[in-house]
Structures are given as structure tokens and as C-alpha cells.
Motif scaffolding. Structure first.
Motif, PDB file in Angstrom:
ATOM      1  N   GLU A  92      54.680  42.263  20.746  1.00  0.00           N
ATOM      2  CA  GLU A  92      54.444  42.671  19.364  1.00  0.00           C
ATOM      3  C   GLU A  92      55.047  44.041  19.076  1.00  0.00           C
ATOM      4  O   GLU A  92      55.481  44.302  17.954  1.00  0.00           O
ATOM      5  N   THR A  93      55.056  44.923  20.086  1.00  0.00           N
ATOM      6  CA  THR A  93      55.625  46.266  19.943  1.00  0.00           C
ATOM      7  C   THR A  93      56.418  46.599  21.199  1.00  0.00           C
ATOM      8  O   THR A  93      56.150  46.043  22.279  1.00  0.00           O
ATOM      9  N   PRO A  94      57.384  47.501  21.119  1.00  0.00           N
ATOM     10  CA  PRO A  94      58.238  47.777  22.273  1.00  0.00           C
ATOM     11  C   PRO A  94      57.552  48.547  23.396  1.00  0.00           C
ATOM     12  O   PRO A  94      58.055  48.580  24.519  1.00  0.00           O
ATOM     13  N   ASP A  95      56.407  49.148  23.126  1.00  0.00           N
ATOM     14  CA  ASP A  95      55.747  49.968  24.139  1.00  0.00           C
ATOM     15  C   ASP A  95      54.740  49.205  24.997  1.00  0.00           C
ATOM     16  O   ASP A  95      54.141  49.778  25.906  1.00  0.00           O
ATOM     17  N   VAL A  96      54.548  47.921  24.777  1.00  0.00           N
ATOM     18  CA  VAL A  96      53.552  47.149  25.521  1.00  0.00           C
ATOM     19  C   VAL A  96      53.728  47.282  27.039  1.00  0.00           C
ATOM     20  O   VAL A  96      52.745  47.507  27.752  1.00  0.00           O
ATOM     21  N   PRO A  97      54.952  47.192  27.599  1.00  0.00           N
ATOM     22  CA  PRO A  97      55.087  47.317  29.056  1.00  0.00           C
ATOM     23  C   PRO A  97      54.729  48.706  29.609  1.00  0.00           C
ATOM     24  O   PRO A  97      54.575  48.857  30.821  1.00  0.00           O
ATOM     25  N   ASP A  98      54.603  49.693  28.724  1.00  0.00           N
ATOM     26  CA  ASP A  98      54.258  51.048  29.161  1.00  0.00           C
ATOM     27  C   ASP A  98      52.763  51.331  29.087  1.00  0.00           C
ATOM     28  O   ASP A  98      52.325  52.428  29.410  1.00  0.00           O
ATOM     29  N   THR A  99      51.970  50.340  28.679  1.00  0.00           N
ATOM     30  CA  THR A  99      50.545  50.571  28.495  1.00  0.00           C
ATOM     31  C   THR A  99      49.784  50.501  29.821  1.00  0.00           C
ATOM     32  O   THR A  99      50.236  49.882  30.797  1.00  0.00           O
ATOM     33  N   ALA A 100      48.607  51.120  29.825  1.00  0.00           N
ATOM     34  CA  ALA A 100      47.732  51.060  30.997  1.00  0.00           C
ATOM     35  C   ALA A 100      47.316  49.618  31.283  1.00  0.00           C
ATOM     36  O   ALA A 100      47.210  49.216  32.454  1.00  0.00           O
ATOM     37  N   ALA A 101      47.109  48.824  30.238  1.00  0.00           N
ATOM     38  CA  ALA A 101      46.712  47.429  30.424  1.00  0.00           C
ATOM     39  C   ALA A 101      47.806  46.628  31.136  1.00  0.00           C
ATOM     40  O   ALA A 101      47.519  45.802  32.014  1.00  0.00           O
ATOM     41  N   TRP A 102      49.067  46.866  30.765  1.00  0.00           N
ATOM     42  CA  TRP A 102      50.186  46.172  31.424  1.00  0.00           C
ATOM     43  C   TRP A 102      50.252  46.579  32.892  1.00  0.00           C
ATOM     44  O   TRP A 102      50.374  45.730  33.773  1.00  0.00           O
ATOM     45  N   LYS A 103      50.168  47.878  33.163  1.00  0.00           N
ATOM     46  CA  LYS A 103      50.235  48.357  34.547  1.00  0.00           C
ATOM     47  C   LYS A 103      49.100  47.770  35.370  1.00  0.00           C
ATOM     48  O   LYS A 103      49.317  47.319  36.498  1.00  0.00           O
ATOM     49  N   ALA A 104      47.902  47.757  34.809  1.00  0.00           N
ATOM     50  CA  ALA A 104      46.760  47.201  35.536  1.00  0.00           C
ATOM     51  C   ALA A 104      46.972  45.721  35.842  1.00  0.00           C
ATOM     52  O   ALA A 104      46.722  45.269  36.965  1.00  0.00           O
ATOM     53  N   ALA A 105      47.426  44.954  34.865  1.00  0.00           N
ATOM     54  CA  ALA A 105      47.668  43.527  35.081  1.00  0.00           C
ATOM     55  C   ALA A 105      48.783  43.310  36.101  1.00  0.00           C
ATOM     56  O   ALA A 105      48.690  42.429  36.960  1.00  0.00           O
ATOM     57  N   SER A 106      49.815  44.131  36.027  1.00  0.00           N
ATOM     58  CA  SER A 106      50.954  44.018  36.939  1.00  0.00           C
ATOM     59  C   SER A 106      50.578  44.351  38.379  1.00  0.00           C
ATOM     60  O   SER A 106      51.166  43.814  39.319  1.00  0.00           O
ATOM     61  N   ASP A 107      49.597  45.221  38.545  1.00  0.00           N
ATOM     62  CA  ASP A 107      49.182  45.645  39.887  1.00  0.00           C
ATOM     63  C   ASP A 107      48.028  44.814  40.449  1.00  0.00           C
ATOM     64  O   ASP A 107      47.594  45.033  41.572  1.00  0.00           O
ATOM     65  N   THR A 108      47.535  43.842  39.693  1.00  0.00           N
ATOM     66  CA  THR A 108      46.403  43.023  40.106  1.00  0.00           C
ATOM     67  C   THR A 108      46.876  41.836  40.935  1.00  0.00           C
ATOM     68  O   THR A 108      47.931  41.277  40.675  1.00  0.00           O
ATOM     69  N   GLY A 109      46.080  41.440  41.889  1.00  0.00           N
ATOM     70  CA  GLY A 109      46.359  40.230  42.662  1.00  0.00           C
ATOM     71  C   GLY A 109      47.384  40.425  43.754  1.00  0.00           C
ATOM     72  O   GLY A 109      47.615  41.532  44.246  1.00  0.00           O
TER      73      GLY A 109
END
Length: 122
Positions: free
Chosen positions: A74-91
Motif C-alpha cells: 500500500e505504501t513504499p515504506d512497508v518493508p522498512d517497518t518494525a512489523a515487516w522486520k519482526a515477521a521476516s525474522d520469525t520462524g
């Protein structure tokens, strides 16, 4: 068509391209974890609405990565968010797959025109 019009019509105005290679001996586990765990976590991040994955068939460039993921944003900054980092580092992605990936490329693109389809054949 203006970007504002795209947003009003619920078409994603941005995509995040993620390209990478993985050694053959890790490829099956890479695809399993990517599809079954990583992508389902990432698409739950606010502002990320979908993900499609592709495997390279051919390229004019020798250094093109074998795998591509296209995330709709939806916006260009989504991959820079804390939520993205947390999801990316999970599992299992971070400890089992990420260390083996190479040739990683990350790019965000803004949509500037609508989709054009070829005429239907009769």
C-alpha cells in the motif's frame, strides 16, 4: 491513470521485488519454508496485501537471481517497518534459510500505469 486513482480503485500502487539465489542442496527446504511459513507471515504485515513467487526461466543477464518474490504494498515504506522486520525474522527463515541465500536484491517500484491486456482471441 494517476496513482491516486489506483489507490482509490484498490490497486496496489507499489511492489517490493526480492530476488535471491540459494544453493541446490538447500533449494527444497528454501521453497518449503518460503511458501509455508515466510510468505504467510509477511502478508499479515499491515500494508502488504499479496505475494507472488517466481523461478527464473531465462535472462539476458548472467547475474540474474533464480528466485523472485513480488510483494504488493500500500505504501513504499512497508518493508522498512518494525512489523515487516519482526515477521521476516520469525520462524525458520532467519536461522535456516537466510544464511544460505546469495545475490540478494531488494527494490521498491511505484506503479505508474494500469494493466493493459491483449485483445481476446476468438
Amino acid at each position: 491513470m494517476a496513482i491516486g486513482a489506483l489507490k482509490e480503485n484498490h490497486h496496489m500502487a507499489y511492489i517490493f521485488l526480492v530476488q535471491m539465489d540459494i544453493p541446490a542442496e538447500h533449494e527444497a527446504e528454501f521453497n518449503r519454508i518460503y511458501d509455508e511459513e515466510h510468505v504467510p507471515l509477511i502478508v499479515q504485515v499491515p500494508g502488504c496485501t499479496a505475494c507472488s513467487r517466481y523461478k527464473l526461466e531465462h535472462s539476458a543477464q548472467d547475474d540474474t537471481a533464480k528466485y523472485l518474490a513480488i510483494y504488493e504494498l500500500e505504501t513504499p515504506d512497508v518493508p522498512d517497518t518494525a512489523a515487516w522486520k519482526a515477521a521476516s525474522d520469525t520462524g525458520l527463515w532467519k536461522p535456516m534459510i537466510r544464511p544460505h541465500t546469495t545475490n540478494r536484491r531488494h527494490s521498491v517500484f511505484q506503479r505508474i500505469a494500469g494493466t493493459v491486456h491483449s485483445p481476446a482471441t476468438t
